[in-house]
Every structure is written in C-alpha cells, then in structure tokens.
Enzyme design. Structure first.
Site, PDB file in Angstrom:
ATOM      1  N   HIS A  93       0.817  -1.210   0.000  1.00  0.00           N
ATOM      2  CA  HIS A  93       0.000   0.000   0.000  1.00  0.00           C
ATOM      3  C   HIS A  93       0.854   1.264   0.000  1.00  0.00           C
ATOM      4  O   HIS A  93       1.759   1.421   0.813  1.00  0.00           O
ATOM      5  CB  HIS A  93      -0.928  -0.027   1.221  1.00  0.00           C
ATOM      6  CG  HIS A  93      -1.906   1.108   1.217  1.00  0.00           C
ATOM      7  ND1 HIS A  93      -2.927   1.186   0.300  1.00  0.00           N
ATOM      8  CD2 HIS A  93      -2.021   2.205   2.004  1.00  0.00           C
ATOM      9  CE1 HIS A  93      -3.627   2.292   0.514  1.00  0.00           C
ATOM     10  NE2 HIS A  93      -3.097   2.930   1.550  1.00  0.00           N
TER      11      HIS A  93
ATOM     12  N   ALA B 184      -2.917  -6.047   6.738  1.00  0.00           N
ATOM     13  CA  ALA B 184      -1.612  -5.448   7.056  1.00  0.00           C
ATOM     14  C   ALA B 184      -1.472  -4.064   6.419  1.00  0.00           C
ATOM     15  O   ALA B 184      -1.680  -3.893   5.224  1.00  0.00           O
ATOM     16  CB  ALA B 184      -0.488  -6.370   6.573  1.00  0.00           C
TER      17      ALA B 184
ATOM     18  N   VAL C  45       1.042  -2.296   5.591  1.00  0.00           N
ATOM     19  CA  VAL C  45       2.027  -2.149   4.513  1.00  0.00           C
ATOM     20  C   VAL C  45       1.693  -3.030   3.313  1.00  0.00           C
ATOM     21  O   VAL C  45       2.427  -3.015   2.332  1.00  0.00           O
ATOM     22  CB  VAL C  45       3.479  -2.479   4.969  1.00  0.00           C
ATOM     23  CG1 VAL C  45       3.923  -1.523   6.051  1.00  0.00           C
ATOM     24  CG2 VAL C  45       3.596  -3.920   5.422  1.00  0.00           C
ATOM     25  N   GLU C  46       0.603  -3.800   3.400  1.00  0.00           N
ATOM     26  CA  GLU C  46       0.260  -4.644   2.256  1.00  0.00           C
ATOM     27  C   GLU C  46      -1.026  -4.127   1.604  1.00  0.00           C
ATOM     28  O   GLU C  46      -1.007  -3.157   0.863  1.00  0.00           O
ATOM     29  CB  GLU C  46       0.194  -6.122   2.696  1.00  0.00           C
ATOM     30  CG  GLU C  46       1.559  -6.556   3.261  1.00  0.00           C
ATOM     31  CD  GLU C  46       1.673  -8.037   3.585  1.00  0.00           C
ATOM     32  OE1 GLU C  46       1.185  -8.876   2.828  1.00  0.00           O
ATOM     33  OE2 GLU C  46       2.264  -8.349   4.644  1.00  0.00           O
ATOM     34  N   MET C  47      -2.200  -4.697   1.926  1.00  0.00           N
ATOM     35  CA  MET C  47      -3.411  -4.249   1.260  1.00  0.00           C
ATOM     36  C   MET C  47      -4.170  -3.182   2.059  1.00  0.00           C
ATOM     37  O   MET C  47      -5.031  -2.482   1.517  1.00  0.00           O
ATOM     38  CB  MET C  47      -4.306  -5.463   0.936  1.00  0.00           C
ATOM     39  CG  MET C  47      -3.627  -6.403  -0.079  1.00  0.00           C
ATOM     40  SD  MET C  47      -4.347  -8.072  -0.177  1.00  0.00           S
ATOM     41  CE  MET C  47      -5.790  -7.744  -1.192  1.00  0.00           C
TER      42      MET C  47
END
Lengths: 332, 332
Positions: A99, A139, A141-143
C-alpha cells in the site's frame, strides 16, 4: 506454461490421479538409490483440513478472490500483486512492496506448494493457510483494508453473493471472514508443482536430471543441507537462527517473545527456488550460488568449494516444476 | 473466459479467419435493417501499421512485457496492474492509482480494441499504440521509471535478449525503446472482442440480442448518440467538450494549447462499456444508467425518460464481447 483449464475440470482429475501415481517406479538404476531414498516426491495435493473440504466451488471462488484488488484500500492491490503468477507466484524484489509503495521487512514467499507447510509466514505465526489468508489484507504495509470493509465491498456484487452461496451452501450469511479465508486457502491448495525434473527422477526416470544435478543431490545430503531441507517440501518446518547480512529482523521472537527464538525463521521450501529469487528473509541475496555459500557458512560451518556450490545449484534447478494451471478470472 | 491458447497458435488463425467472415449474413429479418445499417461489426484485427508488421514473436514478447513489473521503479507495477485482464483490461476505480499510491487525474481506458482508435489517451496526445506504449512507464504517477533504466533492466535477462532478437531479427541492438513500444503495441492489437452479441446480431443472428436491446439500438440512433459513437469501435475519434461533475480537467487543451480545445476529450469507445465502469474522464459515474442520462443532458440537450435510459443500457450491454485469449507469461 501449459494451457489453462478451468478448475472445475481439473480438481476431480487431480484428486483421482493423486491416488493412482505410484510413489516409486524405478525402471533403471544409477547407483544413487540410497541418496534418492532420503527424499520424497511431492504429492499432487497437500493435506486438506477436515473443516474445509476442497470443493470446486471454493477453489473457483478463491481464484476470483486471489485476483480481486477491491479488497485492498487502494483498489489496485490483490494477493496476485505480490504473489504474481508471472513471477513464480512471488514478486522477485527483495522485500514486499504494498500500500502506497511502502516496503515491508521481509521477502515475499511463493504460494506454490504452500499447503504442504506446517506453518505459514517466515515466523510461523499462522498455523495453516486459512489462518494466513486474511493477514495480508489487513496489514498496513500490504493491502491496508479492514476486513469488514473488504467483506462489505464483496457483498455489493451479485456474482460474489452467488459464488459464496454456492461454495458455502449451509451458511445463512456466507460472505464472512471465515469463508473468505477458506476459499483463498482452497485455491492455494491447488497451486502445486509435482512435475519437477527431480520428482520425475525420484519416480524412476533416471534421465530426468543431469549428472551434475545428481552430484549436487549427493553433496546436498553429504554436507547436511538435508538436515533442515527435508521431506517433500524440502523443509523441516522448524525455526532456525540465522542473521543474514543487512537483517535485524527478530523473526520467531516477534511471535513467541522467547529469548531463544530471536533471529529464528522457518526453514523455507526449496521447491521452485530457482524461480523465486531473491533469497533470505530480507531478500538481500540475488543468486542461488551466493545463497548456497551463505547457508554452508552460516548453518553448516563449511566453506563450500566452487564445484560443490555449482553442483548443489544444478540440483536446486531440478526442483522447478511445471507452473500450475489456473485462470485469470473475469471479476464482476 | 475461454480456455487460453498460446498466441503462437492464435495469431495465424485470427488473421486467416478475419478474411473469411462475411460482413453481413442475414438469415432472417426483424424490420430493423435500416438501423442495423448504421452500425459496423468489429473486425477481428485492427489496422496494422506498415512499419510494425504483426508477428507472433512480437505478440509473445509484448505479452511478456505487458505483465512485466520490473520496468516500473517500484518493481511491482506492470501495464496489467491498471489494465487488469480480470477487470475488463482496466481497473474499475475512478482514477488510475500508480507509483507510491499516487492517484492520477483520469479514469483508465481499457486496452480492449484500442488498436481501432485513431488516437490514444483521453486527450489524443498519442497517434497510435506505439506512441502510447511508453507513456505510462515514464509517467511519475504511474510506473515512474525512466526508459533507459527500464531497458537496462530488461537487458539483464538472457530470455529478454533472446526474445527481442527473435522479434526484431534485423536489429543489431534490439532491446531499445522503439522495439519495446512495437512489441507492446503488437500484443495490444490482438486484444479484441469481435464476438459480442451485438456483432452476432449485425452478422445476421436476429436472436442474439433482446427486444429491449433492439429498442435501445433504435433509441441510440434516433436520439443522436450515434453522431459521435459510430463505426465499429463506436467512437468518431473526435474531441468534444464536456465538463462532468467534479472535473476541472482541461482535456485536449493540454495537448494543443488551443482555447477551443478546453474541456474536450476523445469520444470513448462503447465496446465492453458494461465491464469497464466507472465512467467519464474522471471516473465519477458508477452506472451505465447514470452515464446515459448525463450524456443525453450534456451532449444532446435531452432529458431521457427512464424507459429510454433502460433500453439504451440494455443495448450497451450487448457490446460486451468474449474476453480475448492470452497467457499469463512465465517471466525470467
């Protein structure tokens, strides 16, 4: 890559054939039977949990959800962004980028054959694929999507309503977090690579791998690599301490809080390792040769000779299987 | 989505069949011939430029490059991120989201049938697919990669060296910007949807679309929508002034600097419009019904009745074709 077929057609064939293939069918001999006996060919399917039977409907739905970017807060990141089928179902960059371009701490593991692992994530914080599936959605830092919003988004589409109902016919309100996880896990259990040259070799085809790869197999056993990289998935699913250059990651310690777990990571699978570079928990190592040298030095206390490194690397290349069939779904 | 086939096999078949299909083969009549005559079925292939002949090798290479995220500076964004085959080869969010989560000013157009357009981008700043192809790689809000770095990255892979050589056998140094553009353009020229229900109807199958869709076709002609949305691609490739709610985008003016071009945008294709929502240059409109009403009001000065809107919407749904065959490539 092979022609793609719909999962509906493949799944029954997979299940049927996995019972029919003999574990070993040696038709010739190359004098290395004692070495081959230390390894196991990869089954066609991993264990299926009793509370999530593998159905075509779940696999088809999981396939859709795996490619669904609208369960991310940006609307453009799906599971397939980092677990990219064009890149060995991983991302081929050192550390995952999610993200808003944020870079995580660890290298993205491939989802190929992940159903065979006894725990998920580098630190083993999830016991199985169902427990793993929702982590990356939430998460930051992910989705970066909260789960309720992701489920609400899916609920807006008639097609998802129908597909969840078909996959979970006994549930009154089937679009829920459990079923999202179960579908994704079901799809991932079909992403296996049982047809590698090494599997063909273990099943009796003495010509399936080169003489150098056989030398590499012998070196892999004799030097003790097989102590941790063993079983069909070539991992013991245990946590071992290693601090690779550039990493300050505390690993398993972040899950257990036990001092003895500091810097421990689950042994990664070596299946398809040639197409899932870069390597190590922080992805700092680009080549197999360098990785083999590091592992010899750090884990086995040996400075491998160049010939040994090249032989083991040739062996590792034989663990690359045919990429699994799947379809890019037509999303609603 | 149909089974996938390799482009190697499809391309000759496509080229051969495009010569064989009759333009019209009426076997029955529904009294609407005069209306049908106002439309054109979509050919199998768009025009091919004389300096970029369409070869299987270029298409295969273009297919790889289209899915290649390592020509973006983050290493995770490829053409297929925003032109996502799972989402009608577009992204189904209002405005494109690219590098570091930056949001652009415009809605992502589909690449489907884009080879039929007489200019590319909403503002027509590129005359053809070759001129279009490199823009998003270098755009700071999209892939944010300078072209020399992208080419250098490709040059690191033996497989790309071989594939560029095969696609451009007469070039001494085939990995260059021109050939990157030519390959991507060649792949995109194969992404067409000639089998829509409306095409089948135009080719003589009177049952291929519903009576409501036929009423919609009539309304589409009688109300003048066809003045701009005409030809096989349902666009005149001209620029028309429109300011949709929430948009301050100057459109074609940013290309020409001509006062009269302010707020002008190229008429978008209506092919596959049902699967390429949201709509308008800023993606602010979610539904076809709302879009039809806006276009009637803004472009034709008519307040369409609800029945007319529903009929035209039913017609627009018949423009959704079979998604084209392609493969997710195995990248090096």
């Amino acid at each position: 890559m092979k022609k793609h077929h719909s999962m509906k057609k493949i799944l029954p064939a997979l299940i049927a054939s996995s019972a029919l293939i003999p574990a070993s069918f040696a038709v010739a001999e190359d004098g290395l039977e004692d070495y081959r006996d230390r390894f196991d060919a990869l089954p066609y399917l991993p264990p299926i949990p009793s509370d999530n039977s593998l159905s075509s409907e779940k696999v088809e739905l999981g396939n859709m959800l795996f490619f669904e970017p609208r369960i991310s807060s940006s609307g453009v990141i799906s599971c397939a962004t980092c677990h990219n089928p064009a890149l060995g179902w991983a991302d081929r960059i050192p550390r995952a980028t999610g993200h808003d371009g944020q870079v995580g701490e660890r290298n993205t593991p491939t989802v190929l054959n992940s159903g065979f692992l006894e725990s998920q994530f580098w630190d083993g914080r999830a016991p199985d694929l169902e427990a793993q599936a929702l982590g990356p959605i939430e998460a930051g830092v992910e989705m970066a999507m909260d789960l309720d919003s992701a489920l609400a988004r899916l609920n807006e589409f008639d097609l998802y309503q129908r597909k969840f109902e078909a996959a979970f016919p006994n549930d009154e309100d089937p679009i829920n977090a459990d079923n999202l996880a179960k579908s994704l896990a079901s799809f991932q259990r079909t992403l296996n690579t049982p047809h590698s040259p090494f599997d063909r070799y273990l099943r009796g085809d003495m010509e399936a791998i080169s003489d150098q790869a056989k030398d590499g197999m012998v070196a892999f056993v004799d030097n003790g690599c097989i102590a941790c990289h063993r079983g069909p998935e070539l991992t013991d699913s245990q946590f071992h301490a290693i601090q690779v250059p550039g990493s300050t990651d505390l690993g398993r310690y972040t899950v257990t809080g036990e001092e003895s777990d500091k810097y421990r990571f689950r042994t990664p699978t070596l299946r398809n390792v040639a197409v899932t570079y870069p390597y190590m928990n922080n992805g700092a190592t680009e080549t197999l040769e360098e990785s083999v040298a590091i592992m010899g030095r750090e884990m086995l206390g040996s400075e491998f000779e160049e010939a040994t490194i090249n032989d083991i690397t040739a062996f590792l290349h034989t663990l690359t299987g045919e990429m699994p069939d799947f379809e890019v779904p037509a999303l609603p």
